[in-house]
Motif scaffolding. Structure first.
Motif, PDB file in Angstrom:
ATOM      1  N   CYS A   1     -32.359  28.264  28.402  1.00 37.14           N
ATOM      2  CA  CYS A   1     -32.707  26.923  29.326  1.00 37.14           C
ATOM      3  C   CYS A   1     -33.108  27.807  30.068  1.00 37.14           C
ATOM      4  O   CYS A   1     -33.311  28.555  30.403  1.00 37.14           O
ATOM      5  N   GLY A   2     -33.508  27.257  31.646  1.00 35.29           N
ATOM      6  CA  GLY A   2     -34.973  27.796  32.309  1.00 35.29           C
ATOM      7  C   GLY A   2     -33.847  27.934  33.427  1.00 35.29           C
ATOM      8  O   GLY A   2     -32.612  28.450  33.429  1.00 35.29           O
TER       9      GLY A   2
ATOM     10  N   ARG B   1     -12.044  29.706  34.176  1.00 38.69           N
ATOM     11  CA  ARG B   1     -11.873  31.525  34.081  1.00 38.69           C
ATOM     12  C   ARG B   1      -9.907  31.232  34.155  1.00 38.69           C
ATOM     13  O   ARG B   1      -8.872  32.210  33.625  1.00 38.69           O
TER      14      ARG B   1
ATOM     15  N   GLN C   1     -21.697  25.764  37.562  1.00 37.23           N
ATOM     16  CA  GLN C   1     -23.158  24.929  38.070  1.00 37.23           C
ATOM     17  C   GLN C   1     -23.549  24.001  36.643  1.00 37.23           C
ATOM     18  O   GLN C   1     -23.398  23.029  37.607  1.00 37.23           O
TER      19      GLN C   1
ATOM     20  N   ILE D   1     -24.200  29.222  25.640  1.00 37.29           N
ATOM     21  CA  ILE D   1     -26.236  28.812  26.557  1.00 37.29           C
ATOM     22  C   ILE D   1     -26.499  30.016  26.717  1.00 37.29           C
ATOM     23  O   ILE D   1     -25.954  30.199  27.236  1.00 37.29           O
TER      24      ILE D   1
ATOM     25  N   THR E   1     -23.506  35.207  35.535  1.00 36.14           N
ATOM     26  CA  THR E   1     -24.603  34.730  35.116  1.00 36.14           C
ATOM     27  C   THR E   1     -25.713  35.581  36.865  1.00 36.14           C
ATOM     28  O   THR E   1     -26.425  35.180  36.780  1.00 36.14           O
TER      29      THR E   1
ATOM     30  N   TYR F   1     -28.233  41.461  31.439  1.00 34.79           N
ATOM     31  CA  TYR F   1     -28.099  40.078  31.786  1.00 34.79           C
ATOM     32  C   TYR F   1     -28.667  39.661  30.920  1.00 34.79           C
ATOM     33  O   TYR F   1     -28.086  38.921  29.482  1.00 34.79           O
TER      34      TYR F   1
ATOM     35  N   LYS G   1     -27.025  38.795  27.126  1.00 36.10           N
ATOM     36  CA  LYS G   1     -27.224  37.520  26.160  1.00 36.10           C
ATOM     37  C   LYS G   1     -27.955  36.927  24.609  1.00 36.10           C
ATOM     38  O   LYS G   1     -27.322  36.700  23.410  1.00 36.10           O
TER      39      LYS G   1
ATOM     40  N   ALA H   1     -19.597  32.902  32.177  1.00 39.38           N
ATOM     41  CA  ALA H   1     -20.585  34.015  31.971  1.00 39.38           C
ATOM     42  C   ALA H   1     -21.041  34.446  33.025  1.00 39.38           C
ATOM     43  O   ALA H   1     -19.961  33.814  34.161  1.00 39.38           O
TER      44      ALA H   1
ATOM     45  N   PHE I   1     -20.075  28.045  28.158  1.00 39.74           N
ATOM     46  CA  PHE I   1     -20.841  27.606  29.307  1.00 39.74           C
ATOM     47  C   PHE I   1     -20.671  29.246  30.389  1.00 39.74           C
ATOM     48  O   PHE I   1     -21.147  28.907  31.596  1.00 39.74           O
TER      49      PHE I   1
ATOM     50  N   THR J   1     -30.944  32.168  27.387  1.00 39.91           N
ATOM     51  CA  THR J   1     -31.842  32.013  28.018  1.00 39.91           C
ATOM     52  C   THR J   1     -33.361  32.393  27.967  1.00 39.91           C
ATOM     53  O   THR J   1     -33.529  32.988  26.911  1.00 39.91           O
TER      54      THR J   1
HETATM   55  N1  LIG Z   1     -27.784  29.400  36.165  1.00 38.89           N
HETATM   56  C1  LIG Z   1     -29.470  29.359  35.592  1.00 38.89           C
HETATM   57  O1  LIG Z   1     -29.784  29.397  36.043  1.00 38.89           O
HETATM   58  C2  LIG Z   1     -28.939  29.911  33.619  1.00 38.89           C
HETATM   59  C3  LIG Z   1     -30.163  29.784  33.497  1.00 38.89           C
HETATM   60  C4  LIG Z   1     -30.099  30.087  31.783  1.00 38.89           C
HETATM   61  C5  LIG Z   1     -28.824  30.175  31.328  1.00 38.89           C
HETATM   62  N2  LIG Z   1     -28.037  30.016  31.816  1.00 38.89           N
HETATM   63  C6  LIG Z   1     -26.206  29.801  31.453  1.00 38.89           C
HETATM   64  O2  LIG Z   1     -25.981  28.719  31.400  1.00 38.89           O
HETATM   65  C7  LIG Z   1     -24.002  28.712  31.274  1.00 38.89           C
HETATM   66  C8  LIG Z   1     -23.831  28.488  32.484  1.00 38.89           C
HETATM   67  O3  LIG Z   1     -24.888  29.290  34.135  1.00 38.89           O
HETATM   68  P1  LIG Z   1     -24.272  28.451  34.925  1.00 38.89           P
HETATM   69  O4  LIG Z   1     -25.507  27.940  36.022  1.00 38.89           O
HETATM   70  O5  LIG Z   1     -23.544  26.906  35.361  1.00 38.89           O
HETATM   71  O6  LIG Z   1     -23.396  29.611  35.687  1.00 38.89           O
HETATM   72  P2  LIG Z   1     -22.356  29.705  37.061  1.00 38.89           P
HETATM   73  O7  LIG Z   1     -22.213  28.493  37.777  1.00 38.89           O
HETATM   74  O8  LIG Z   1     -22.213  31.113  37.258  1.00 38.89           O
HETATM   75  O9  LIG Z   1     -20.744  29.205  36.406  1.00 38.89           O
HETATM   76  C9  LIG Z   1     -19.965  30.168  34.972  1.00 38.89           C
HETATM   77  C10 LIG Z   1     -19.003  29.740  34.808  1.00 38.89           C
HETATM   78  O10 LIG Z   1     -18.180  30.933  33.660  1.00 38.89           O
HETATM   79  C11 LIG Z   1     -17.066  31.226  34.849  1.00 38.89           C
HETATM   80  N3  LIG Z   1     -16.719  32.657  33.784  1.00 38.89           N
HETATM   81  C12 LIG Z   1     -17.810  34.079  34.246  1.00 38.89           C
HETATM   82  N4  LIG Z   1     -16.391  34.703  33.651  1.00 38.89           N
HETATM   83  C13 LIG Z   1     -15.417  33.959  33.094  1.00 38.89           C
HETATM   84  C14 LIG Z   1     -14.416  34.277  32.158  1.00 38.89           C
HETATM   85  N5  LIG Z   1     -14.368  36.061  31.640  1.00 38.89           N
HETATM   86  N6  LIG Z   1     -13.503  33.775  31.522  1.00 38.89           N
HETATM   87  C15 LIG Z   1     -13.736  32.567  31.081  1.00 38.89           C
HETATM   88  N7  LIG Z   1     -14.624  32.058  31.933  1.00 38.89           N
HETATM   89  C16 LIG Z   1     -15.422  33.350  32.812  1.00 38.89           C
HETATM   90  C17 LIG Z   1     -17.122  31.410  35.877  1.00 38.89           C
HETATM   91  O11 LIG Z   1     -15.896  31.949  36.563  1.00 38.89           O
HETATM   92  P3  LIG Z   1     -15.709  31.616  37.915  1.00 38.89           P
HETATM   93  O12 LIG Z   1     -16.113  30.640  39.180  1.00 38.89           O
HETATM   94  O13 LIG Z   1     -13.779  31.180  38.022  1.00 38.89           O
HETATM   95  O14 LIG Z   1     -16.314  33.345  38.323  1.00 38.89           O
HETATM   96  C18 LIG Z   1     -17.806  30.247  35.952  1.00 38.89           C
HETATM   97  O15 LIG Z   1     -17.587  28.826  36.197  1.00 38.89           O
HETATM   98  C19 LIG Z   1     -24.210  30.340  31.383  1.00 38.89           C
HETATM   99  O16 LIG Z   1     -23.958  30.750  30.038  1.00 38.89           O
HETATM  100  C20 LIG Z   1     -25.641  30.792  31.475  1.00 38.89           C
HETATM  101  O17 LIG Z   1     -26.174  32.331  31.179  1.00 38.89           O
HETATM  102  C21 LIG Z   1     -28.063  29.997  32.941  1.00 38.89           C
END
Ligand SMILES: NC(=O)c1ccc[n+]([C@@H]2O[C@H](COP(=O)([O-])OP(=O)(O)OC[C@H]3O[C@@H](n4cnc5c(N)ncnc54)[C@H](OP(=O)(O)O)[C@@H]3O)[C@@H](O)[C@H]2O)c1
Length: 290
Positions: free
Chosen positions: A148-149, A32, A12, A99, A62, A125, A129, A60, A58, A101
């Motif tokens: 971030c939130g 990935r 995302q 990134i 999530t 989770y 982190k 993770a 990025f 949380t």
């Molecule tokens: N979403 C939120 O509300 C939020 C809030 C606070 C912090 N964050 C942090 O912000 C960052 C980005 O979040 P997001 O919302 O963009 O998450 P997301 O949409 O779930 O994207 C995470 C990405 O990580 C990839 N991934 C998972 N396991 C992996 C691995 N072993 N090796 C390589 N890539 C891998 C996933 O690939 P696949 O699609 O192939 O699984 C996906 O493309 C994360 O670190 C998250 O912890 C997010």
């Protein structure tokens, strides 16, 4: 030309972030399928090939409930995967942008957390982190840990709260129940992406909170979505006791941009303004697909 590499570039945030990288940088994102961050050799091969200046992690797991049920997979990815990247950043002299949380905090504060508040995560989770943060703090001097939130943005990539509620309202459901006892900081992927690209210009390494200004409960957020979409749906405030989820959620997940605001670099706009911007674009996107 300085080089930016992105792990988890297809999620995302990563997908939106790539749109904002200025031409002055060479940039490359990895899914990935190309690099599994749990595999050190795969990660190091990428560093060998590109010798990057900035590395954004990025990648993770999530899904908070999935993490609770698969703690080893969550730890291997969120903590050990980040460790692999941190080791390579040290070896190749790259700056790591990680990134994190508001879920690293316990949620008992009663108002938004600042960077120096004691961490104490209450779900898997958040723990993975926090441990990743600890490894970075021990391993690197050139790093930005940016928390971030509640992320919103990214249209098809958006699987979170704002899109779910917006879709329910657009499907003209008569009433929905939304919890009124969990607080967070809505954060627009577009604003966050632009902020990340500004923050790396300053070389002032450390831990930053970067969310849209203000905070709200899930219920207040849903009410704002309803107002923007001019929906007639009735939104009923309920206690989180009504939803049996695998992972505990902190009551207060909201965070405040204390370091960023004191730095004077730039300010994030209010969450209501950012939400309005996103949902107007989301409507155009949805209408364009019909
Ligand atoms: N979403 C939120 O509300 C939020 C809030 C606070 C912090 N964050 C942090 O912000 C960052 C980005 O979040 P997001 O919302 O963009 O998450 P997301 O949409 O779930 O994207 C995470 C990405 O990580 C990839 N991934 C998972 N396991 C992996 C691995 N072993 N090796 C390589 N890539 C891998 C996933 O690939 P696949 O699609 O192939 O699984 C996906 O493309 C994360 O670190 C998250 O912890 C997010």
């Amino acid at each position: 030309m300085q080089k930016i590499l992105i792990f988890g570039g297809n999620g995302q945030l990563g997908n939106d972030f790539k749109k904002y990288i200025p031409d002055k940088y060479y940039s490359k994102g990895f899914d990935r399928d190309i690099v599994d961050i749990r595999n050190y050799l795969e990660v190091e091969n990428i560093f060998k090939e590109y010798n990057p200046d900035f590395v954004f992690n990025f990648a993770a797991i999530t899904d908070v409930d999935y993490c609770e049920e698969h703690p080893s997979e969550a730890y291997e990815t969120n903590t050990m995967g980040t460790k692999n990247i941190a080791i390579c950043c040290k070896k190749y002299g790259s700056t790591l942008i990680f990134i994190s949380t508001g879920a690293v905090f316990s949620g008992g504060k009663g108002k938004p957390y600042i960077e120096t508040d004691k961490r104490g995560p209450i779900n898997v989770y958040g723990k993975t982190k926090k441990e990743a943060e600890d490894i970075i703090l021990k391993t690197l001097t050139k790093f930005f840990i940016v928390r971030c939130g509640w992320l919103f943005g990214g249209f098809t990539k958006d699987k979170k709260f704002v899109r779910k509620i917006a879709d329910k309202l657009l499907e003209e459901e008569e009433e929905i129940c939304v919890v009124n006892d969990k607080y967070g900081s809505p954060t627009y992927t577009a604003d966050f992406s632009e902020g990340l690209l500004k923050i790396i210009e300053f070389n002032n390494y450390g831990v930053y909170h970067m969310v849209n200004e203000g905070y709200c409960s899930r219920y207040e957020c849903a009410r704002e979505i309803k107002k923007i979409l001019k929906s007639n749906c009735k939104i009923i405030p309920v206690s989180s006791e009504n939803f049996k989820l695998k992972a505990k959620r902190p009551t207060m997940e909201a965070i405040e941009n204390y370091n960023l605001n004191n730095s004077g670099y730039f300010k994030m706009r209010k969450w209501e303004v950012a939400l309005n911007d996103y949902l107007k674009n989301y409507l155009k996107y949805k209408n364009g697909r019909q």
